[in-house]
Design a protein around this motif. Sequence first.
Motif, short mmCIF file in Angstrom:
data_model
loop_
_atom_site.label_atom_id
_atom_site.label_comp_id
_atom_site.label_asym_id
_atom_site.label_seq_id
_atom_site.Cartn_x
_atom_site.Cartn_y
_atom_site.Cartn_z
N GLU A 71 38.00 29.18 41.27
CA GLU A 71 38.23 28.87 42.69
C GLU A 71 37.61 27.53 43.03
OE1 GLU A 71 36.82 31.66 45.64
OE2 GLU A 71 37.66 33.35 44.53
N MET A 114 31.78 34.03 49.97
CA MET A 114 30.54 33.57 50.59
C MET A 114 30.61 33.76 52.09
SD MET A 114 29.62 30.01 48.93
CE MET A 114 30.14 29.60 47.31
N ARG A 157 30.12 32.11 55.25
CA ARG A 157 29.88 30.75 55.71
C ARG A 157 29.00 30.69 56.94
NH1 ARG A 157 31.33 29.87 51.00
NH2 ARG A 157 33.52 30.03 50.59
N TYR A 187 32.27 25.25 44.91
CA TYR A 187 32.47 24.87 46.31
C TYR A 187 31.49 23.79 46.76
CZ TYR A 187 35.76 28.70 47.14
OH TYR A 187 36.85 29.53 47.10
N HIS A 194 37.50 42.26 43.29
CA HIS A 194 37.15 41.21 44.23
C HIS A 194 36.65 41.89 45.50
CE1 HIS A 194 38.00 36.71 45.14
NE2 HIS A 194 37.32 37.17 46.16
N TRP A 222 41.56 27.51 45.77
CA TRP A 222 41.44 28.57 46.78
C TRP A 222 41.89 27.97 48.10
CZ3 TRP A 222 40.74 33.67 46.55
CH2 TRP A 222 40.67 34.33 47.79
N ASN A 249 34.64 39.24 40.58
CA ASN A 249 34.53 38.02 41.35
C ASN A 249 33.12 37.93 41.94
OD1 ASN A 249 35.73 35.62 42.83
ND2 ASN A 249 34.91 36.81 44.54
N MET A 250 32.39 36.90 41.61
CA MET A 250 31.10 36.59 42.22
C MET A 250 30.15 37.77 42.26
SD MET A 250 32.61 34.34 45.40
CE MET A 250 31.03 33.79 46.00
N GLN A 274 42.03 40.21 50.93
CA GLN A 274 42.23 39.04 51.78
C GLN A 274 43.70 38.76 52.09
OE1 GLN A 274 39.31 36.58 49.28
NE2 GLN A 274 38.94 35.79 51.33
N GLU A 308 39.29 35.77 55.86
CA GLU A 308 38.09 35.19 55.25
C GLU A 308 36.85 36.04 55.56
OE1 GLU A 308 37.60 33.12 52.93
OE2 GLU A 308 35.44 33.03 53.19
N TRP A 309 36.88 37.25 55.03
CA TRP A 309 35.74 38.17 55.09
C TRP A 309 35.20 38.30 56.52
CZ3 TRP A 309 36.80 40.69 51.04
CH2 TRP A 309 37.22 40.04 49.88
C1 FCB Z 1 34.77 32.63 47.67
C2 FCB Z 1 35.42 33.99 47.57
C3 FCB Z 1 36.82 34.00 48.14
C4 FCB Z 1 36.92 33.21 49.41
C5 FCB Z 1 36.35 31.83 49.23
C6 FCB Z 1 36.45 30.96 50.46
O1 FCB Z 1 33.42 32.75 47.69
O2 FCB Z 1 35.52 34.42 46.23
O3 FCB Z 1 37.19 35.34 48.29
O4 FCB Z 1 36.32 33.88 50.44
O5 FCB Z 1 35.01 31.93 48.85
#
Ligand code: FCB
Length: 516
Positions: free
Chosen positions: A419, A1, A3, A337, A164, A468, A208-209, A63, A475-476
């Motif tokens: 996660e 995500m 943030r 989350y 991922h 997680w 993943n997502m 990551q 973090e992206w």
């Molecule tokens: C999730 C992602 C993971 C990481 C966490 C904080 O959305 O799958 O890679 O960035 O958030």
Amino acid sequence: MDRRRFLGGSLAAAGGAVLAGRGIGEAESLSRGQVPGAVAEAEIEGAKFPDGFLWGMATASYQVEGAWNEDGKGESIWDRYAHGVGHIKGGDTGDVACDHYHLYKQDIALMKRLNQKSYRFSISWARIQPDGTGAPNQKGLDHYKRVMDAVLEAGIRPFCTLYHWDLPQGLEDRGGWPNRDLAGYFADYAGILAKELGDRITVWAAFNMPWAFTYYGYGIGIHPPGRAKFGDFLKALHTVALAQGESFRAIKAASSKATVGSAYSMAPGYPKTGSEADRAATARYHAMNNTFFLNAALKGEYPNAFVGEPPYEQMGVRAGDGKLLRAELDWVGFHYYTRRIISDAGGARGGNQQHYGTEIESDAGDANGGRDPYTRFHAVMPTEGPLTHAGLEIWPRGIYDLVTQISHEYNRPIIEITECGCCYMDGPYEKEGGKIPDARRTAFFKGILAELARAIADGAKVRAFHAWSLMDNFEWTDGYSQRYGLTYVDFRDEKRTVKDSGLWYGRVAASNRLQN
Ligand code: FCB
């Protein structure tokens, strides 16, 4: 995500959000000084997990691995994007990250010391097929074989995510996920992995997502490849759903021991008001953001996430695709989350409405940021509960509601929490001998796990929980400016130090209790 989208500005609407039905009572019964949404101490003390529950930790290739161009690895879209100017906070990249590629042995030993039973990691597609198609790169395969041997030797179950987010750049050059051909290429890749690693890995998750990477990457362009076209997002959705079905069959064909599931992002949605329109919008949100791919797999059709005629033509759906979507997943995986409050976004398209401080799932219809005409809901993250350093609201009850809802809607499947975690910036504290007293992270997990235990006691078949993350990592687009780890990483010398929360989590894994 991403943030950052939560940090932007005011969430005025959310402050007084009405949680139709559920939240209201809780808010009213708060005694003074009590944190909204917090779980009572007695519940935490009483919480127990079943024998054999699989405690685990999660990471993702880009990551943590680093070694971005070693041993024949090809370039991925995250390599390309991070190397571009102005994409990542601080100019950070995943070139080295946690150097897990070289340090995996010590990381696995650390998980063993913390009594872990499951390690969720992902494989970098570009290590296996450098440009995304064709013969596998032996060095890449050998690397993951060695990692798996170490994981198994530590008595830990490997949980492999195939994708991922680090698509080989070569496939983006062929059009990326909006190109239907990628479903077939992905199935080829899945087949290679299952054939080569199926003796070691029995638990596989395709994506993943999937909603997040298609939307961020193609719908609004805040992740690579950075395209912002709603039509591309719609096409990408369908290719990825087809890829999910095709890879399921490829894995099963290549490995008889394989069990296949998924790792979806889910956030429970609560209607903003009790109105019919907000309730219907919440159902659309749930279908689009939570169960779109799950439903496609288990039922062979998309859930109704749309107002009016579904845009199947724009998605590129062809006659007979239902059969290809279908996959009898062995278990269902999702992350937790935070939660969302949902309202109807009204009929009209376009307009200049700005929605800061939240993730607006239906708000990027075109380059001008107009609303998409299909889903028409408005999703915000409330700020009733406390916020983590990344700006996500802490709402333990959300995991209970989500797990219970999925369990009910899909006939009590086996569930894996893939996660869950929080960002806080705590680092080594000299006065305490360099240990990392990150009490807020421990409190976060206590509340959420107590609510998860309650969902299990009420009948949900949850068999695993992955925190997680094993360690702080890239973090992206936030680079190294956010720390989600149970282990602290000093990125200057790659030194790992288990945080107090990690030590606590290790004791939870040994005792199946939260109070220890
Ligand atoms: C999730 C992602 C993971 C990481 C966490 C904080 O959305 O799958 O890679 O960035 O958030």
